[in-house]
Scaffold this active site. Sequence first.
Site, mmCIF file in Angstrom:
data_model
loop_
_atom_site.group_PDB
_atom_site.id
_atom_site.type_symbol
_atom_site.label_atom_id
_atom_site.label_comp_id
_atom_site.label_asym_id
_atom_site.label_seq_id
_atom_site.Cartn_x
_atom_site.Cartn_y
_atom_site.Cartn_z
ATOM 1 C CD GLU A 148 1.424 -5.671 5.518
ATOM 2 O OE1 GLU A 148 2.210 -6.594 5.839
ATOM 3 O OE2 GLU A 148 0.628 -5.746 4.563
ATOM 4 C CB ALA B 86 -0.877 -0.017 1.241
ATOM 5 C CD GLU C 241 -2.392 -7.578 2.741
ATOM 6 O OE1 GLU C 241 -2.101 -6.410 2.417
ATOM 7 O OE2 GLU C 241 -2.883 -7.865 3.835
ATOM 8 N N GLY D 283 0.498 -4.976 0.773
ATOM 9 C CA GLY D 283 -0.680 -4.996 -0.093
ATOM 10 C C GLY D 283 -0.402 -5.636 -1.445
HETATM 11 N N1 CO8 Z 1 4.614 3.186 -0.605
HETATM 12 C C1 CO8 Z 1 5.028 4.353 -1.143
HETATM 13 N N2 CO8 Z 1 6.177 4.495 -1.824
HETATM 14 C C2 CO8 Z 1 6.966 3.412 -1.941
HETATM 15 C C3 CO8 Z 1 6.615 2.162 -1.404
HETATM 16 C C4 CO8 Z 1 5.356 2.061 -0.719
HETATM 17 N N3 CO8 Z 1 4.896 0.906 -0.201
HETATM 18 N N4 CO8 Z 1 7.574 1.274 -1.684
HETATM 19 C C5 CO8 Z 1 8.521 1.948 -2.377
HETATM 20 N N5 CO8 Z 1 8.150 3.241 -2.550
HETATM 21 C C6 CO8 Z 1 8.884 4.322 -3.222
HETATM 22 C C7 CO8 Z 1 10.084 4.759 -2.409
HETATM 23 O O1 CO8 Z 1 9.683 5.683 -1.409
HETATM 24 C C8 CO8 Z 1 10.941 5.357 -3.477
HETATM 25 O O2 CO8 Z 1 10.447 6.643 -3.791
HETATM 26 P P1 CO8 Z 1 11.479 7.949 -3.782
HETATM 27 O O3 CO8 Z 1 12.421 7.631 -4.919
HETATM 28 O O4 CO8 Z 1 10.549 9.077 -4.047
HETATM 29 O O5 CO8 Z 1 12.130 7.918 -2.456
HETATM 30 C C9 CO8 Z 1 10.686 4.474 -4.678
HETATM 31 O O6 CO8 Z 1 9.442 3.807 -4.431
HETATM 32 C C10 CO8 Z 1 11.757 3.415 -4.869
HETATM 33 O O7 CO8 Z 1 11.868 2.691 -3.660
HETATM 34 P P2 CO8 Z 1 13.271 2.420 -2.934
HETATM 35 O O8 CO8 Z 1 14.211 3.537 -3.209
HETATM 36 O O9 CO8 Z 1 12.970 2.116 -1.486
HETATM 37 O O10 CO8 Z 1 13.724 1.120 -3.728
HETATM 38 P P3 CO8 Z 1 14.734 -0.009 -3.202
HETATM 39 O O11 CO8 Z 1 15.032 -0.851 -4.408
HETATM 40 O O12 CO8 Z 1 15.860 0.576 -2.446
HETATM 41 O O13 CO8 Z 1 13.859 -0.879 -2.142
HETATM 42 C C11 CO8 Z 1 11.886 -2.046 -1.348
HETATM 43 C C12 CO8 Z 1 12.751 -1.630 -2.583
HETATM 44 C C13 CO8 Z 1 12.671 -3.037 -0.505
HETATM 45 C C14 CO8 Z 1 10.637 -2.714 -1.908
HETATM 46 C C15 CO8 Z 1 11.541 -0.797 -0.514
HETATM 47 O O14 CO8 Z 1 11.027 0.205 -1.387
HETATM 48 C C16 CO8 Z 1 10.522 -1.040 0.555
HETATM 49 O O15 CO8 Z 1 10.836 -1.610 1.582
HETATM 50 N N6 CO8 Z 1 9.255 -0.583 0.336
HETATM 51 C C17 CO8 Z 1 8.217 -0.647 1.320
HETATM 52 C C18 CO8 Z 1 7.695 -2.059 1.483
HETATM 53 C C19 CO8 Z 1 6.606 -2.100 2.527
HETATM 54 O O16 CO8 Z 1 6.806 -1.853 3.692
HETATM 55 N N7 CO8 Z 1 5.377 -2.457 2.097
HETATM 56 C C20 CO8 Z 1 4.252 -2.563 2.965
HETATM 57 C C21 CO8 Z 1 3.453 -1.313 2.905
HETATM 58 S S1 CO8 Z 1 2.138 -1.289 4.107
HETATM 59 C C22 CO8 Z 1 0.937 -2.200 3.398
HETATM 60 O O17 CO8 Z 1 1.048 -2.692 2.320
HETATM 61 C C23 CO8 Z 1 -0.328 -2.315 4.199
HETATM 62 C C24 CO8 Z 1 -1.248 -3.312 3.525
HETATM 63 C C25 CO8 Z 1 -2.650 -2.973 3.832
HETATM 64 C C26 CO8 Z 1 -3.521 -3.393 2.710
HETATM 65 C C27 CO8 Z 1 -3.094 -2.844 1.373
HETATM 66 C C28 CO8 Z 1 -4.099 -3.032 0.322
HETATM 67 C C29 CO8 Z 1 -3.724 -2.424 -0.926
#
Ligand code: CO8
Length: 258
Positions: free
Chosen positions: A132, A65, A112, A109
Amino acid sequence: MTFETILLDKQEGVAFITLNRPEALNALNAALLSEVGEALLSLDKDDDVGAIVITGSEKAFAAGADIKEMAEQSFAEVLKEDKFAAINAVFAAIHKPVIAAVSGYALGGGCELAMACDFIIAAESAKFGQPEIKLGVIPGMGGSQRLTRIIGKSKAMDMILTGRMMDAAEAERAGLVSRIVPTEDLIEHVTEIARGIAHLSLPSVILAKEATNRALETTLTEGLIFERRVFHSLFATNDQKEGMNAFIEKRQPQFKNS
Ligand code: CO8
């Protein structure tokens, strides 16, 4: 239909929904989830479509998400909005098979969303996780429920409580994905699988999906009765006659979806 956050393509009975927010690794914001829902509902009614594929980019199916969109929301806001209820309701309403083609990250998400599909084909590069817990929340679109039913309590607890990632090989061993294919061939393989399904008799495909899903919702006795009645009912279709006669006559069936 015009979309901002997804791409939509149709070829030979197969529709492809491609998540398209590369700048955010396809993070699922409200606009994207709403567009996925709208596309699914419309494709489900489209007579030219027999199977639907949801995919992302090579680097990310979806990294969860959209954390930036959610970060400042209050309890009252997410409760009133009933965040993620709408997309779950859409998936429950889709009759046609939906296949997730996952390359790269399928986190939170994203994992999911893949599990809401009927089955998952993974590229060798796929990585699944429910991180999460590291953000101070828990899965919100089915992770604690679907993952537990699919891979069992011990492994689901491990994934959900540690937030670690699982690679494609582990996901296949655990039963989360049905097949692994070379990353560069993912779309080709999934297209072939989806096209094969799209050429089958749609009434039997719809009812096969419904009967299989029923296994997760009911007792074995009720499920077996449901399956038998559905099996019996398919003898009312022209396609059952065509399918069985084609076998006997050693030819390919020509299904008419009737
Ligand atoms: N939300 C918003 N932006 C994101 C997300 C995200 N989940 N994931 C990555 N991005 C953005 C980063 O902020 C970055 O943007 P910017 O260049 O502006 O800083 C860009 O995408 C590239 O990401 P990274 O620089 O972090 O890329 P890396 O290759 O270094 O890392 C990862 C990749 C490991 C995937 C890392 O981006 C990461 O850990 N992302 C977050 C993963 C996460 O925690 N996901 C869970 C989110 S919470 C959730 O899903 C709740 C579920 C509830 C239901 C959802 C239903 C839809």
